[in-house]
Design a protein around this motif. Structure first.
Motif, PDB file in Angstrom:
ATOM      1  N   ASN A  21       0.761  -1.100  -0.089  1.00  0.00           N
ATOM      2  CA  ASN A  21      -0.050   0.300   0.084  1.00  0.00           C
ATOM      3  C   ASN A  21       0.887   1.085  -0.092  1.00  0.00           C
ATOM      4  O   ASN A  21       0.484   2.118  -0.479  1.00  0.00           O
ATOM      5  N   HIS A  22       2.041   1.487   0.433  1.00  0.00           N
ATOM      6  CA  HIS A  22       2.552   2.589   0.391  1.00  0.00           C
ATOM      7  C   HIS A  22       3.957   2.952  -1.104  1.00  0.00           C
ATOM      8  O   HIS A  22       4.337   3.654  -1.108  1.00  0.00           O
ATOM      9  N   LEU A  23       3.546   1.492  -1.889  1.00  0.00           N
ATOM     10  CA  LEU A  23       4.199   2.365  -3.201  1.00  0.00           C
ATOM     11  C   LEU A  23       3.641   2.672  -4.168  1.00  0.00           C
ATOM     12  O   LEU A  23       3.826   4.048  -5.096  1.00  0.00           O
ATOM     13  N   THR A  24       2.029   3.800  -4.084  1.00  0.00           N
ATOM     14  CA  THR A  24       1.293   4.314  -5.273  1.00  0.00           C
ATOM     15  C   THR A  24       2.549   5.821  -4.386  1.00  0.00           C
ATOM     16  O   THR A  24       2.053   6.700  -3.902  1.00  0.00           O
ATOM     17  N   ASN A  25       2.648   6.262  -5.836  1.00  0.00           N
ATOM     18  CA  ASN A  25       3.224   7.737  -5.380  1.00  0.00           C
ATOM     19  C   ASN A  25       4.431   8.078  -5.057  1.00  0.00           C
ATOM     20  O   ASN A  25       5.024   8.490  -5.012  1.00  0.00           O
ATOM     21  N   SER A  26       5.172   7.117  -5.000  1.00  0.00           N
ATOM     22  CA  SER A  26       6.696   6.682  -4.368  1.00  0.00           C
ATOM     23  C   SER A  26       7.351   6.812  -6.529  1.00  0.00           C
ATOM     24  O   SER A  26       6.944   6.667  -6.815  1.00  0.00           O
ATOM     25  N   TYR A  27       8.565   6.251  -5.322  1.00  0.00           N
ATOM     26  CA  TYR A  27       9.850   6.853  -7.022  1.00  0.00           C
ATOM     27  C   TYR A  27      10.774   5.452  -6.736  1.00  0.00           C
ATOM     28  O   TYR A  27      11.293   5.293  -6.046  1.00  0.00           O
ATOM     29  N   LEU A  28      10.316   4.924  -8.023  1.00  0.00           N
ATOM     30  CA  LEU A  28      11.853   3.534  -8.012  1.00  0.00           C
ATOM     31  C   LEU A  28      13.344   4.548  -7.560  1.00  0.00           C
ATOM     32  O   LEU A  28      13.561   5.310  -7.852  1.00  0.00           O
ATOM     33  N   PRO A  29      13.622   4.109  -6.912  1.00  0.00           N
ATOM     34  CA  PRO A  29      15.139   4.359  -5.512  1.00  0.00           C
ATOM     35  C   PRO A  29      16.326   4.102  -7.413  1.00  0.00           C
ATOM     36  O   PRO A  29      16.041   3.789  -8.053  1.00  0.00           O
ATOM     37  N   ASP A  30      17.305   4.544  -6.844  1.00  0.00           N
ATOM     38  CA  ASP A  30      18.675   4.846  -6.765  1.00  0.00           C
ATOM     39  C   ASP A  30      19.331   3.426  -7.646  1.00  0.00           C
ATOM     40  O   ASP A  30      20.215   3.391  -6.531  1.00  0.00           O
ATOM     41  N   VAL A  31      18.737   2.182  -7.662  1.00  0.00           N
ATOM     42  CA  VAL A  31      19.428   0.960  -7.760  1.00  0.00           C
ATOM     43  C   VAL A  31      19.955   0.586  -9.160  1.00  0.00           C
ATOM     44  O   VAL A  31      18.680   0.862 -10.197  1.00  0.00           O
ATOM     45  N   ILE A  32      20.919   0.246  -9.579  1.00  0.00           N
ATOM     46  CA  ILE A  32      21.373  -0.619 -10.857  1.00  0.00           C
ATOM     47  C   ILE A  32      21.008  -1.578 -10.344  1.00  0.00           C
ATOM     48  O   ILE A  32      22.087  -2.988  -9.996  1.00  0.00           O
ATOM     49  N   LEU A  33      20.234  -2.952 -11.599  1.00  0.00           N
ATOM     50  CA  LEU A  33      20.053  -3.848 -11.767  1.00  0.00           C
ATOM     51  C   LEU A  33      20.709  -4.785 -12.817  1.00  0.00           C
ATOM     52  O   LEU A  33      20.743  -3.633 -13.735  1.00  0.00           O
ATOM     53  N   ASN A  34      21.413  -6.046 -13.157  1.00  0.00           N
ATOM     54  CA  ASN A  34      22.062  -6.579 -13.862  1.00  0.00           C
ATOM     55  C   ASN A  34      21.040  -6.879 -14.930  1.00  0.00           C
ATOM     56  O   ASN A  34      19.772  -7.529 -14.294  1.00  0.00           O
TER      57      ASN A  34
END
Length: 184
Positions: A21-34
């Motif tokens: 429920n906390h996800l809406t209107n949040s931003y994707l974090p500065d995470v780098i994935l392969n």
């Protein structure tokens, strides 16, 4: 050899425990994935419309699933879900939506899955659970593996504008995604 594209009829239905429920209107974090294309993808830099579907673990026909896998609500169905996104990939592209699948499996494992299933999109590895932890996504543990529960995010320019959780049945998730995008 087991058939992973078919879903058993008696799968338990996952319940909504509110852990997304906390996800809406949040931003994707500065995470780098392969990625399975050997690229480093920084999710915070994604522009445009993106569908990110998280799944626990894609099985392989020649490897036994963990004991009790079918009894865990929401665990079974990663292959049917991935194949349904593959089958609707052109429709999603026509809606200007891009797709990434994400699991905690290694990139080498995911490359086999991408090739075997002929997926037209890349799979990202959150092997160290960095993204899962930063987004505070729900997880479960089995056979000493911590796996992300099935969650689908729709993101616009890095902002999470919609989430689907719990996802059930997994092979119909793409229909929900398409319907939501068409109505938005």
């Amino acid at each position: 050899m087991q058939v992973l594209t078919d879903l058993p009829q008696d799968l338990p239905i996952p319940i909504d425990d509110g852990k997304c429920n906390h996800l809406t209107n949040s931003y994707l974090p500065d995470v780098i994935l392969n990625s399975t294309k050997d690229e480093k993808i920084n999710l915070s830099k994604l522009q445009g419309l993106w569908v990110l579907y998280f799944y626990p673990m894609t099985g392989r026909p020649d490897v036994k699933l963990p004991d009790g896998w079918n009894e865990i609500p929401g665990a079974r169905g990663c292959t049917p879900q991935s194949c349904s996104f593959k089958d609707n990939f052109e429709k999603l592209k026509s809606l200007n939506a891009n797709v990434y699948g994400i699991s905690t499996q290694s990139t080498n494992y995911q490359k086999e899955v991408k090739e075997r299933l002929h997926l037209p999109y890349e799979i990202l590895s959150d092997e160290n659970l960095e993204l899962t932890k930063k987004l505070d996504l729900p997880t479960f543990e089995i056979e000493n593996m911590i796996l992300t529960k099935r969650v689908t995010l729709i993101c616009k320019d890095g902002e999470i504008v919609k989430f689907f959780y719990p996802v059930f049945p997994p092979d119909k998730n793409v229909d929900e995604v398409i319907s939501w995008i068409e109505k938005s």
